[in-house]
Design a protein around this motif. Structure first.
Motif, PDB file in Angstrom:
ATOM      1  N   VAL A 231       4.175  -7.665  15.169  1.00  0.00           N
ATOM      2  CA  VAL A 231       4.187  -5.651  15.012  1.00  0.00           C
ATOM      3  C   VAL A 231       4.849  -4.995  13.333  1.00  0.00           C
ATOM      4  O   VAL A 231       4.496  -4.196  13.035  1.00  0.00           O
ATOM      5  CB  VAL A 231       5.247  -5.455  16.032  1.00  0.00           C
ATOM      6  CG1 VAL A 231       4.746  -3.829  16.845  1.00  0.00           C
ATOM      7  CG2 VAL A 231       4.478  -6.234  17.161  1.00  0.00           C
ATOM      8  N   ALA A 234       2.210  -4.916  10.992  1.00  0.00           N
ATOM      9  CA  ALA A 234       1.487  -3.957  10.770  1.00  0.00           C
ATOM     10  C   ALA A 234       1.254  -2.484  11.202  1.00  0.00           C
ATOM     11  O   ALA A 234       0.988  -1.935  10.379  1.00  0.00           O
ATOM     12  CB  ALA A 234       0.895  -3.953  12.728  1.00  0.00           C
ATOM     13  N   ALA A 235       3.103  -1.773  11.281  1.00  0.00           N
ATOM     14  CA  ALA A 235       3.428  -0.919  11.772  1.00  0.00           C
ATOM     15  C   ALA A 235       3.565  -0.763  10.098  1.00  0.00           C
ATOM     16  O   ALA A 235       3.220  -0.142   9.624  1.00  0.00           O
ATOM     17  CB  ALA A 235       5.024  -0.473  11.719  1.00  0.00           C
ATOM     18  N   SER A 246      -1.530   2.807  12.669  1.00  0.00           N
ATOM     19  CA  SER A 246      -2.113   1.470  11.087  1.00  0.00           C
ATOM     20  C   SER A 246      -1.362   0.278  12.564  1.00  0.00           C
ATOM     21  O   SER A 246      -1.360  -0.495  12.265  1.00  0.00           O
ATOM     22  CB  SER A 246      -0.098   1.772  10.693  1.00  0.00           C
ATOM     23  OG  SER A 246       0.086   2.751   9.856  1.00  0.00           O
ATOM     24  N   LEU A 247      -0.683   0.893  13.813  1.00  0.00           N
ATOM     25  CA  LEU A 247      -0.884  -0.342  14.840  1.00  0.00           C
ATOM     26  C   LEU A 247      -2.211  -0.460  14.832  1.00  0.00           C
ATOM     27  O   LEU A 247      -2.454  -1.796  15.817  1.00  0.00           O
ATOM     28  CB  LEU A 247      -0.262  -0.011  15.702  1.00  0.00           C
ATOM     29  CG  LEU A 247       1.675  -0.280  15.468  1.00  0.00           C
ATOM     30  CD1 LEU A 247       2.476   0.984  16.806  1.00  0.00           C
ATOM     31  CD2 LEU A 247       2.105  -1.592  15.630  1.00  0.00           C
ATOM     32  N   THR A 248      -3.374   0.181  15.628  1.00  0.00           N
ATOM     33  CA  THR A 248      -4.785   0.221  15.766  1.00  0.00           C
ATOM     34  C   THR A 248      -5.564  -0.400  15.402  1.00  0.00           C
ATOM     35  O   THR A 248      -6.167  -1.074  15.854  1.00  0.00           O
ATOM     36  CB  THR A 248      -5.287   1.882  16.623  1.00  0.00           C
ATOM     37  OG1 THR A 248      -3.989   2.433  17.180  1.00  0.00           O
ATOM     38  CG2 THR A 248      -6.437   1.821  16.406  1.00  0.00           C
ATOM     39  N   SER A 250      -4.859  -2.677  12.856  1.00  0.00           N
ATOM     40  CA  SER A 250      -3.828  -3.304  13.220  1.00  0.00           C
ATOM     41  C   SER A 250      -5.147  -5.359  13.390  1.00  0.00           C
ATOM     42  O   SER A 250      -4.912  -6.250  13.408  1.00  0.00           O
ATOM     43  CB  SER A 250      -2.502  -4.516  12.601  1.00  0.00           C
ATOM     44  OG  SER A 250      -2.416  -3.833  14.958  1.00  0.00           O
ATOM     45  N   TRP A 258      -1.743   0.337  22.909  1.00  0.00           N
ATOM     46  CA  TRP A 258      -0.059   0.863  21.773  1.00  0.00           C
ATOM     47  C   TRP A 258      -0.033   2.759  22.247  1.00  0.00           C
ATOM     48  O   TRP A 258       1.218   2.839  22.072  1.00  0.00           O
ATOM     49  CB  TRP A 258      -1.116   1.326  20.001  1.00  0.00           C
ATOM     50  CG  TRP A 258      -0.823  -0.215  19.546  1.00  0.00           C
ATOM     51  CD1 TRP A 258      -2.277  -0.227  19.176  1.00  0.00           C
ATOM     52  CD2 TRP A 258       0.062  -1.296  19.613  1.00  0.00           C
ATOM     53  NE1 TRP A 258      -1.959  -1.728  18.562  1.00  0.00           N
ATOM     54  CE2 TRP A 258      -0.471  -1.848  18.801  1.00  0.00           C
ATOM     55  CE3 TRP A 258       1.224  -1.120  20.465  1.00  0.00           C
ATOM     56  CZ2 TRP A 258       0.225  -3.004  18.294  1.00  0.00           C
ATOM     57  CZ3 TRP A 258       2.072  -2.357  19.806  1.00  0.00           C
ATOM     58  CH2 TRP A 258       1.243  -3.184  18.870  1.00  0.00           C
ATOM     59  N   GLY A 273       5.759   4.407  10.463  1.00  0.00           N
ATOM     60  CA  GLY A 273       6.837   2.779   9.512  1.00  0.00           C
ATOM     61  C   GLY A 273       7.877   2.735   9.375  1.00  0.00           C
ATOM     62  O   GLY A 273       9.060   1.695  10.421  1.00  0.00           O
TER      63      GLY A 273
END
Length: 293
Positions: A231, A234-235, A246-248, A250, A258, A273
């Motif tokens: 995580v 990813a952030a 950013s999370l999406t 990843s 999310w 992030g």
């Protein structure tokens, strides 16, 4: 043995052995006695300690470590330096050179082998002091941190920019996944800045010495450590994008997932992030882990 902090002595040794300095191995030899003293003092060594060194070079720091610690094990990848180290360390019975790649070394195993099990996995913890090759600083440190080796403290010289990132706080441009990883495992403190002029040959960048003290317990409670670091990476994967994007991006989960998780922990999806603390990342990762299960 002549002083290895003298540029003329260093050049004489290099020439006498016809040694070729290899930039590909990050070979920049430290020659300043004051900086060496600061490094060794920051390690706070005693005659009962075992200390590892990575990349001893000509042995200038190794010699000083051998005067303070009970035993020094220097890991050197360049076999062309071995005969030089045999000469420069000849008077120190407590200094041992191991020809190996530090990225592949099991430090616990070597510690146990050279101390009859007194140090290592089932023994006492050890320290690490080194002028790290700059091109592999981060991989070496992550190898040391994530492998669970039984070290207590690391005092290492590295590129100043990397040292700044390791102790950076949330919100700044230096703060990133490396900051989170290092601060999860250790307490980082910059000891001193180091100018280019104290090396031969001089590197292209400024340097810094940082002390990393191993935490007895992590600063946060995690459901799953592997998921936590996934995580975090990813952030920070796309720094210019929002946390949600950013999370999406990843691929770990869909956008809707999310959005739900961020809403549950009270974190705005428009944040970036680099604004999240270790505690924030722990909440995010733990919630995602429970959702993911």
């Amino acid at each position: 043995m002549r002083e290895l902090t003298s540029p003329s002595v260093v050049k004489d040794i290099i020439n006498s052995y016809r040694f070729k300095i290899r930039k590909s191995l990050g070979q920049n030899f430290l020659m300043d006695a004051n900086i060496i003293d600061k490094i060794v003092n920051a390690a706070d060594l005693t005659p009962e300690d075992l200390v590892f060194e990575i990349g001893p070079g000509l042995g200038v720091l190794t010699r000083r470590l051998a005067c303070s610690a009970g035993k020094v094990i220097a890991v050197e990848i360049d076999q062309n330096l071995l005969p030089i180290l045999q000469e420069t360390l000849a008077e120190f019975d407590n200094a041992k050179v191991v020809h190996a790649d530090a990225l592949k070394v099991n430090f616990d195993q070597i510690a146990a082998e050279h101390t009859a099990g007194a140090f290592g996995t089932n023994g006492n913890s050890f320290n690490l002091v080194a002028n790290l090759p700059y091109y592999i600083t981060t991989p070496i440190l992550m190898h040391l941190l994530t492998s669970g080796f039984n070290f207590n403290r690391m005092v290492v010289m590295m590129q100043k920019e990397v040292a700044d990132r390791m102790q950076a706080s949330p919100g700044g441009k230096d703060y990133g996944s490396l900051s989170v990883a290092v601060q999860y495992y250790t307490i980082p403190e910059i000891v001193t800045r180091v100018p280019k002029t104290v090396f031969y040959p001089a590197p292209d960048v400024e340097s810094a010495v940082i002390r990393l003290t191993r935490r007895k317990n992590p600063p946060v409670n995690l459901q799953n450590e592997e998921m936590f670091f996934k995580v975090v990476r990813a952030a920070f994967g796309q720094r210019r994008k929002t946390l949600l994007n950013s999370l999406t991006g990843s691929g770990l989960a869909e956008k809707e997932v999310w959005l739900e998780i961020l809403s549950k922990i009270g974190v705005e999806p428009t944040r970036r992030g680099e604004t999240l603390s270790i505690e924030d990342f722990a909440m995010l990762a733990n919630t995602f882990y429970r959702y993911h299960k």
